[in-house]
Scaffold this motif. Sequence first.
Motif, mmCIF file in Angstrom:
data_model
loop_
_atom_site.group_PDB
_atom_site.id
_atom_site.type_symbol
_atom_site.label_atom_id
_atom_site.label_comp_id
_atom_site.label_asym_id
_atom_site.label_seq_id
_atom_site.Cartn_x
_atom_site.Cartn_y
_atom_site.Cartn_z
ATOM 1 N N PRO A 46 36.470 34.737 49.357
ATOM 2 C CA PRO A 46 35.486 35.733 49.792
ATOM 3 C C PRO A 46 36.058 36.595 50.917
ATOM 4 N N GLY A 47 35.549 37.785 51.046
ATOM 5 C CA GLY A 47 36.078 38.699 52.059
ATOM 6 C C GLY A 47 37.417 39.237 51.587
ATOM 7 N N MET A 48 38.422 39.109 52.424
ATOM 8 C CA MET A 48 39.764 39.560 52.065
ATOM 9 C C MET A 48 40.403 38.551 51.118
ATOM 10 N N ASN A 49 40.895 39.009 49.969
ATOM 11 C CA ASN A 49 41.542 38.089 49.033
ATOM 12 C C ASN A 49 43.036 37.962 49.348
ATOM 13 N N GLY A 50 43.720 37.099 48.633
ATOM 14 C CA GLY A 50 45.131 36.833 48.891
ATOM 15 C C GLY A 50 46.036 38.036 48.691
ATOM 16 N N LEU A 51 45.720 38.878 47.716
ATOM 17 C CA LEU A 51 46.535 40.080 47.498
ATOM 18 C C LEU A 51 46.368 41.072 48.647
ATOM 19 N N GLN A 52 45.152 41.209 49.140
ATOM 20 C CA GLN A 52 44.922 42.094 50.289
ATOM 21 C C GLN A 52 45.620 41.539 51.528
ATOM 22 N N LEU A 53 45.576 40.220 51.686
ATOM 23 C CA LEU A 53 46.286 39.589 52.793
ATOM 24 C C LEU A 53 47.778 39.861 52.685
ATOM 25 N N PHE A 54 48.331 39.717 51.491
ATOM 26 C CA PHE A 54 49.755 39.998 51.280
ATOM 27 C C PHE A 54 50.091 41.432 51.690
ATOM 28 N N ASP A 55 49.260 42.395 51.291
ATOM 29 C CA ASP A 55 49.503 43.799 51.657
ATOM 30 C C ASP A 55 49.510 43.980 53.174
ATOM 31 N N ARG A 56 48.597 43.310 53.860
ATOM 32 C CA ARG A 56 48.534 43.432 55.323
ATOM 33 C C ARG A 56 49.755 42.783 55.972
ATOM 34 N N ILE A 57 50.164 41.633 55.456
ATOM 35 C CA ILE A 57 51.349 40.948 55.998
ATOM 36 C C ILE A 57 52.594 41.780 55.743
ATOM 37 N N LEU A 85 51.653 33.114 46.691
ATOM 38 C CA LEU A 85 50.261 33.192 46.262
ATOM 39 C C LEU A 85 49.968 32.095 45.249
ATOM 40 N N VAL A 86 48.796 31.496 45.384
ATOM 41 C CA VAL A 86 48.354 30.418 44.512
ATOM 42 C C VAL A 86 47.014 30.834 43.914
ATOM 43 N N THR A 87 46.834 30.592 42.619
ATOM 44 C CA THR A 87 45.544 30.908 42.010
ATOM 45 C C THR A 87 45.201 29.921 40.907
ATOM 46 N N GLY A 88 43.923 29.682 40.775
ATOM 47 C CA GLY A 88 43.430 28.832 39.701
ATOM 48 C C GLY A 88 43.134 29.639 38.460
ATOM 49 N N HIS A 89 43.281 30.926 38.569
ATOM 50 C CA HIS A 89 43.001 31.842 37.456
ATOM 51 C C HIS A 89 44.330 32.404 36.989
ATOM 52 N N GLY A 90 45.034 31.658 36.150
ATOM 53 C CA GLY A 90 46.388 31.998 35.722
ATOM 54 C C GLY A 90 46.477 33.329 35.010
ATOM 55 N N ASP A 91 46.571 34.384 35.764
ATOM 56 C CA ASP A 91 46.654 35.735 35.237
ATOM 57 C C ASP A 91 48.116 36.184 35.260
ATOM 58 N N VAL A 92 48.753 36.206 34.102
ATOM 59 C CA VAL A 92 50.180 36.542 34.005
ATOM 60 C C VAL A 92 50.444 37.957 34.498
ATOM 61 N N ASP A 93 49.607 38.914 34.121
ATOM 62 C CA ASP A 93 49.800 40.299 34.559
ATOM 63 C C ASP A 93 49.712 40.408 36.079
ATOM 64 N N LEU A 94 48.767 39.688 36.666
ATOM 65 C CA LEU A 94 48.604 39.690 38.114
ATOM 66 C C LEU A 94 49.847 39.109 38.787
ATOM 67 N N ALA A 95 50.366 38.035 38.230
ATOM 68 C CA ALA A 95 51.560 37.392 38.780
ATOM 69 C C ALA A 95 52.759 38.324 38.721
ATOM 70 N N VAL A 96 52.955 38.971 37.594
ATOM 71 C CA VAL A 96 54.089 39.885 37.436
ATOM 72 C C VAL A 96 53.978 41.042 38.422
ATOM 73 N N ALA A 97 52.794 41.622 38.523
ATOM 74 C CA ALA A 97 52.585 42.743 39.453
ATOM 75 C C ALA A 97 52.824 42.308 40.897
ATOM 76 N N ALA A 98 52.332 41.132 41.258
ATOM 77 C CA ALA A 98 52.498 40.637 42.623
ATOM 78 C C ALA A 98 53.975 40.391 42.934
ATOM 79 N N LEU A 99 54.696 39.802 42.005
ATOM 80 C CA LEU A 99 56.124 39.543 42.218
ATOM 81 C C LEU A 99 56.907 40.847 42.345
#
Length: 189
Positions: A60-71, A82-96
């Motif tokens: 809730p609030g700031m998510n992990g991707l937003q935190l990554f952008d700030r860091i 980043l760790v997620t219980g929602h195994g989204d391959v596209d999200l993982a590729v984009a984040a990497l």
Amino acid sequence: MTDGSGLVALVDDDADLLHATTQLLELAGFTVVALDAAEAALAVVDRNFEGVVVSDIRMPGMNGLQLFDRIKAIDADIPVILVTGHGDVDLAVAALKDGVYDFIPKPYAGERLVEALKRASEKRRLVMENRRLREAAALAADGLPLIGEAPAIKRLRETLRQIADMDVDVLVEGETGTGKEVVADLLHL
């Protein structure tokens, strides 16, 4: 578990998972700062942060991707896993592609996280060591082999620059081993 060593900012809004992962990492030799929100991590992480950030993505609030952008804006060399219980391959590729150090889907084996953290911690250690060496080299390139950033050392370097070219007598005083000869040599360059 193998010996990890290193500092980890662990961010997860799930209190039970945060507690369990903290124990896992501490048993592996890491020093863990457990945080239940991304905003709390921003109070801990700055350019001089010596560790790695592990964050859940969905919070809730700031998510992990937003935190990554700030860091990344604070210091792009801080490894973020980043760790997620929602195994989204596209999200993982984009984040990497965007610079996330690693992406780990839940549920994961503890050893998988520990190994990723060991590699990320070593990378961060090397980055920080490199920065310190560059700063020391910049000071030495200044022509003054007086290393340090304490106010007294900064004042001493500035004073030596000001009086080095002047035709005046200088008395250098101090306890044995404080560097009187170094200062005298610098005045006679």
